[in-house]
Write an enzyme that holds these catalytic residues in place. Structure first.
Site, mmCIF file in Angstrom:
data_model
loop_
_atom_site.group_PDB
_atom_site.id
_atom_site.type_symbol
_atom_site.label_atom_id
_atom_site.label_comp_id
_atom_site.label_asym_id
_atom_site.label_seq_id
_atom_site.Cartn_x
_atom_site.Cartn_y
_atom_site.Cartn_z
ATOM 1 C CD GLU A 239 -5.917 -11.073 -6.895
ATOM 2 O OE1 GLU A 239 -6.473 -10.690 -7.922
ATOM 3 O OE2 GLU A 239 -6.112 -10.558 -5.782
ATOM 4 C CG ASN A 240 -2.386 -10.272 -5.070
ATOM 5 O OD1 ASN A 240 -3.197 -11.030 -4.538
ATOM 6 N ND2 ASN A 240 -2.715 -9.087 -5.537
ATOM 7 C CG HIS B 123 -4.673 -10.327 0.292
ATOM 8 N ND1 HIS B 123 -3.537 -9.743 -0.213
ATOM 9 C CD2 HIS B 123 -5.346 -10.780 -0.793
ATOM 10 C CE1 HIS B 123 -3.528 -9.826 -1.534
ATOM 11 N NE2 HIS B 123 -4.627 -10.449 -1.913
ATOM 12 C CG HIS C 244 -10.518 -13.126 -6.362
ATOM 13 N ND1 HIS C 244 -9.409 -13.548 -5.673
ATOM 14 C CD2 HIS C 244 -10.290 -11.822 -6.647
ATOM 15 C CE1 HIS C 244 -8.547 -12.564 -5.565
ATOM 16 N NE2 HIS C 244 -9.062 -11.494 -6.133
ATOM 17 C CG ASP D 86 -5.535 -13.711 -2.812
ATOM 18 O OD1 ASP D 86 -6.297 -14.593 -2.365
ATOM 19 O OD2 ASP D 86 -5.940 -12.740 -3.460
ATOM 20 C CG ASN E 168 -9.010 -7.947 -8.133
ATOM 21 O OD1 ASN E 168 -8.860 -8.952 -7.431
ATOM 22 N ND2 ASN E 168 -8.563 -6.767 -7.770
ATOM 23 C CG HIS E 169 -4.665 -7.574 -8.848
ATOM 24 N ND1 HIS E 169 -4.854 -6.246 -9.170
ATOM 25 C CD2 HIS E 169 -4.877 -7.676 -7.516
ATOM 26 C CE1 HIS E 169 -5.169 -5.566 -8.074
ATOM 27 N NE2 HIS E 169 -5.194 -6.416 -7.053
ATOM 28 C CG HIS F 38 -10.427 -9.625 -3.457
ATOM 29 N ND1 HIS F 38 -9.569 -9.044 -4.367
ATOM 30 C CD2 HIS F 38 -11.196 -8.618 -2.969
ATOM 31 C CE1 HIS F 38 -9.830 -7.744 -4.433
ATOM 32 N NE2 HIS F 38 -10.793 -7.453 -3.591
HETATM 33 FE FE LIG Z 1 -5.326 -10.783 -3.888
HETATM 34 FE FE LIG Z 2 -8.040 -9.713 -5.685
#
Ligand SMILES: [Fe+2]
Ligand SMILES: [Fe+2]
Length: 279
Positions: free
Chosen positions: A58-59, A197, A170, A27, A86-87, A195
């Protein structure tokens, strides 16, 4: 179902001479993560000569989500394929550009009709075809469609085109990630977790030939709580009041990744190696 086996001893397999390499970055968190990842990508390319570089982003946009402009910058910087999580939908821009962008994948187990795609086929410069897929877990996550059943469907789509199948799973919990890895053992070349991290030290090739790691880790600020400003996160835990998280600034940035080597003929992984560097 296992990969096609061969009775040839390893040293006689022609594919040994052209083992394929895939680098996957965990990520990417905010601007610090983005800048560090794009600094390290050319270095990894020079060191390992990977056939494909994939990154979870995703971040990447201020800590949540992604925009089309940032996705293009990642591609221009040498990241071939981007996966999400999820983001995915944090930035409104995603709803439009995901539909048109074939090199950015969102989790495949969103309900039918979600913008974008969850898997893709990519041709490398050396002429090899790789299937990449993104799925999301359900434990302590949003209640999406069953990722196990979705993975079966993804494999049914990809397998006619290539034996090299790379999965970003994820998910939050170690158990769901391990179960997913075992479920795909012998059917995927790699299942890498994202996910949480934080890079885990359990990388291995499972008996059926699937490279596995519970979490690749992140590309983000070293002095942080999973990429976010320490004092804000601590205050939220202490007070239980809402606080707007911010990506941590200052200090070094850690780039976490894995290098997976795969026999392109059978799709079996030959190895998986953790990468963790401070920038
Ligand atoms: Fe993430
Ligand atoms: Fe995530």
């Amino acid at each position: 179902m296992a990969f096609d086996a061969t009775d040839e001893p390893l040293e006689r397999r022609p594919c040994r001479e052209r083992t394929m390499k895939i680098v996957f970055l965990g990520d990417i968190v905010g601007k610090p993560g983005r800048e560090a990842a794009l600094t390290v990508v050319p270095i990894l390319r020079a060191e390992y000569a990977p056939d494909l570089i994939v990154a979870n982003a995703e971040n990447v946009a201020g800590g949540w989500g992604i925009t089309g402009e940032i996705a293009r910058a990642l591609h221009a910087g040498g990241i071939d394929v981007v996966t999400l999580g999820n983001h995915t939908w944090a930035k409104p821009d995603a709803y439009d550009f995901l539909g048109a962008e074939t090199r950015v994948l969102r989790p495949a187990n969103y309900p039918p009709g979600a913008p974008g795609r969850g898997w893709g086929l990519y041709k490398t410069a050396s002429g090899l075809t790789v299937g990449v897929a993104n799925l999301i877990g359900r434990i302590f996550m949003e209640p999406l469609d069953d990722p196990f059943r979705a993975a079966d469907e993804v494999i049914a789509h990809l397998r006619p085109h290539t034996n090299v199948l790379f999965f970003d799973f994820h998910a939050e919990t170690t158990s769901e990630k391990q179960a997913f890895g075992w479920y795909l053992d012998g059917r995927a070349s790699a299942v890498v977790g994202t996910h949480t991290h934080v890079q885990t030290a359990d990388e291995r090739v499972l008996p059926g030939g699937t490279a596995y790691i519970t979490d690749v880790g992140m590309c983000g600020p070293e002095n942080s709580v999973i990429g976010m400003d320490v004092s804000i996160v601590v205050e939220r835990f202490r007070t239980q009041l809402p606080h707007r998280f911010q990506v941590a600034t200052g200090g070094p940035t850690r780039v976490c990744a894995v290098l997976v080597s795969v026999d392109p003929d059978t799709g079996r992984a030959a190895g998986i190696e953790r990468i963790s560097r401070l920038v």
